[in-house]
Motif scaffolding. Structure first.
Motif: not given
Length: 569
Positions: A338-359
């Motif tokens: 799979c394209c590495t850039k697409e994986i980076h986007v997925i991980r970026g979305v998950l990071l944003a979601w996880l940070v939001f879930s802290l608060f």
């Protein structure tokens, strides 16, 4: 068909409902759709004689073990478990299976679907929540089909990360320009949403993408990330200053939740936070608590930190599962072509979601939780397999169990909700129907409080006492305490009613109604000394929110006080 399921879940025209049980009803619909979606796919592959062997990644194995653990927890908490929680867990599990079994390879298509859904939600919000910017109704009211502007901001932040990723994936300058304009729109929507957690999540997810896209520009990377986080922290600090009560309220919840984790290191069971938090809050205020905390306290359903909630409910095992999952999601590995850039986007979305879930509490809402499920499923599809399973019998088992579950759980829940909505519209409920027509709702804190209220208003005080007592036992609910006291008073149990209202006052110290009800009861019984003491307590109490009900109570207090003074003269 999976894409149609996503459209159904996130599109506003089919996601908005007037029912108060929106999460459970929507989860039931998703279960029905996904079961038939999976049955169709398995039948099609079997008819075409395609391979039904599926490879499980490390994430799949971990989630399978976690699923078995949750099933065990269900067995121990079945009698007390809110059916809405059950339906949401099953719907999210089926959604993950659908993402994995269907093997989404066109990640870009899913990205663009989410971009389209954002525009659709925005249009709906402008049309229905602002009435096309009717005077006095601005963009701050827009939240689409989500629970509130906080959950809407979480969705906007995740889609914003997708848009930032698309800027690196598209090659056309025109497309890059439109993506850039879209990012400006995202920033504006986040600012109007006024969610500091979403700001920070967007910054962390965007910072991750920036870090990955500037590997060869170390100096630019360092200063860019520094400026990005400085700006976000400054904005979050200013937002906290403007919403200081919100921040202090979260600190109170975290303090009490920390005590729950300390006393129950192995967890309190599924939905254990809602079952136990108010009891701990009552004990906290009985033993102390300052005036600011007493003013901020309310009936709390969410921990405003999903990791803390998992610690409360599932204990050390739940937190260990989260740590291992994060390791599998973000570790370096080969991505199966799979394209590495697409994986980076997925991980970026998950990071944003996880940070939001802290608060906040995105995992407690079906739509925001589904965002995490879909992107983890896509990431897992790109990882190399560890185990192989024969999907033939898995498909048969899923179909049989899914159909039985729809008949035994989903359909009765929908019928109970429909019957309850009719009851609410008529403002009348029959005592003999409660245990029959509304049985699937009997573990819902909202239902128990409102059902006991309607029963008291209908004069069915014996049944109201039974229903309210269930709410007090399961959730230590403030509303159920109040209605339990009213039922006891009408049945002549005056001392017991006063005890329950004192408990309600300890649950939420800033509320006036428990003191007011005690005053009215003592006035009716002719105990003027107690009435005067309660009037003094009400007069010294600080007002948090001026509501019509509170103004009526204060006027009534003044009238009774004048009558007592007149009699004394």
């Amino acid at each position: 068909m999976l894409l149609l399921a996503l459209f159904y879940l996130f599109s506003p025209l089919v996601s908005v409902s007037k029912t108060c049980f929106f999460q459970g009803v929507k989860a039931g619909d998703m279960i029905f759709i996904l079961v038939f979606c999976l049955l169709f796919v398995w039948s099609w592959r079997f008819a075409k004689k395609e391979s039904l062997v599926f490879k499980l990644s490390g994430i799949d194995v971990l989630l399978l073990v976690c699923g078995l653990y949750i099933i065990v927890l269900y067995l121990f908490s079945w009698e007390q478990l809110d059916r809405e929680v059950l339906l949401m867990h099953v719907a999210c599990g089926l959604l993950y299976i659908a993402v994995r079994i269907l093997g989404i390879q066109q990640m870009r298509l899913v990205f663009w679907i989410f971009l389209f859904l954002l525009l659709w939600q925005l249009w709906y919000g402008i049309a229905c929540q602002t009435q096309y910017f009717y005077p006095g109704r601005g963009m701050r009211l827009v939240h689409g089909s989500f629970l509130n502007t906080g959950m809407w901001s979480c969705f906007v932040a995740c889609v914003g990360i997708i848009l930032c990723g698309e800027m690196t994936l598209v090659s056309s300058r025109v497309a890059k320009m439109f993506c850039g304009l879209g990012v400006f729109l995202i920033v504006y929507l986040l600012f109007m949403g006024n969610s500091r957690a979403a700001w920070l999540g967007f910054a962390v997810g965007g910072g991750y993408l920036f870090y990955k896209e500037t590997d060869s520009l170390r100096r630019l990377k360092k200063w860019g990330i520094l400026l990005l986080f400085s700006g976000v922290l400054l904005g979050a600090g200013m937002g906290t200053w403007h919403k200081v009560n919100s921040a202090l309220g979260r600190l109170l919840i975290w303090k009490i939740s920390g005590q729950m984790c300390y006393e129950h290191p192995w967890g309190t069971g599924l939905n254990g936070f809602q079952h136990n938090y108010m009891a701990y809050q009552e004990n906290y205020f009985v033993g102390g608590g300052n005036e600011v905390e007493r003013m901020l306290a309310d009936e709390t359903l969410y921990a405003f930190n999903d990791f803390l909630r998992i610690g409360v409910e599932q204990g050390i095992f739940g937190l260990l599962f989260i740590v291992v999952l994060l390791y599998l999601v973000f570790r370096r590995n080969k991505m199966g072509g799979c394209c590495t850039k697409e994986i980076h986007v997925i991980r970026g979305v998950l990071l944003a979601w996880l940070v939001f879930s802290l608060f906040s509490y995105p995992s407690s809402q079906l739509q925001t939780k589904a965002i995490c499920i879909v992107f983890i499923g896509m990431l897992s599809s790109s990882l190399p397999g560890m185990l192989e399973i024969n999907g033939k019998w898995l498909g048969v088992l899923t179909g049989i169990v899914g159909i039985l579950f729809c008949c035994q759980a989903v359909w009765p829940y929908r019928e109970a909700v429909r019957n309850w909505e009719n009851c609410l519209a008529n403002r009348h409920v029959l005592a003999e129907e409660v245990d029959v027509r509304y049985r699937p709702l009997m573990n819902s804190s909202f239902f128990l409080a409102n059902c006991s209220l309607l029963l008291n208003q209908s004069g069915e005080h014996v049944k109201a006492l039974e229903v309210a007592d269930r709410g007090v036992c399961l959730y230590h609910s403030y509303g159920c305490c109040v209605e339990k006291g009213i039922a006891m008073e009408n049945l002549g149990c005056y001392d017991a009613a006063e005890v329950v209202w004192i408990q309600a006052g300890n649950l939420i110290p800033n509320r006036f109604r428990p003191l007011y009800l005690r005053m009215e009861m003592k006035y009716k019984l002719g105990d003027m000394k107690q009435v005067e003491d309660l009037i003094d307590s009400l007069s010294c109490k600080k007002i948090k929110v001026r509501s019509p009900e509170l103004l009526f109570m204060l006027e009534r207090v003044k009238l009774i006080e004048q009558e007592i003074k007149t009699k004394c003269q």
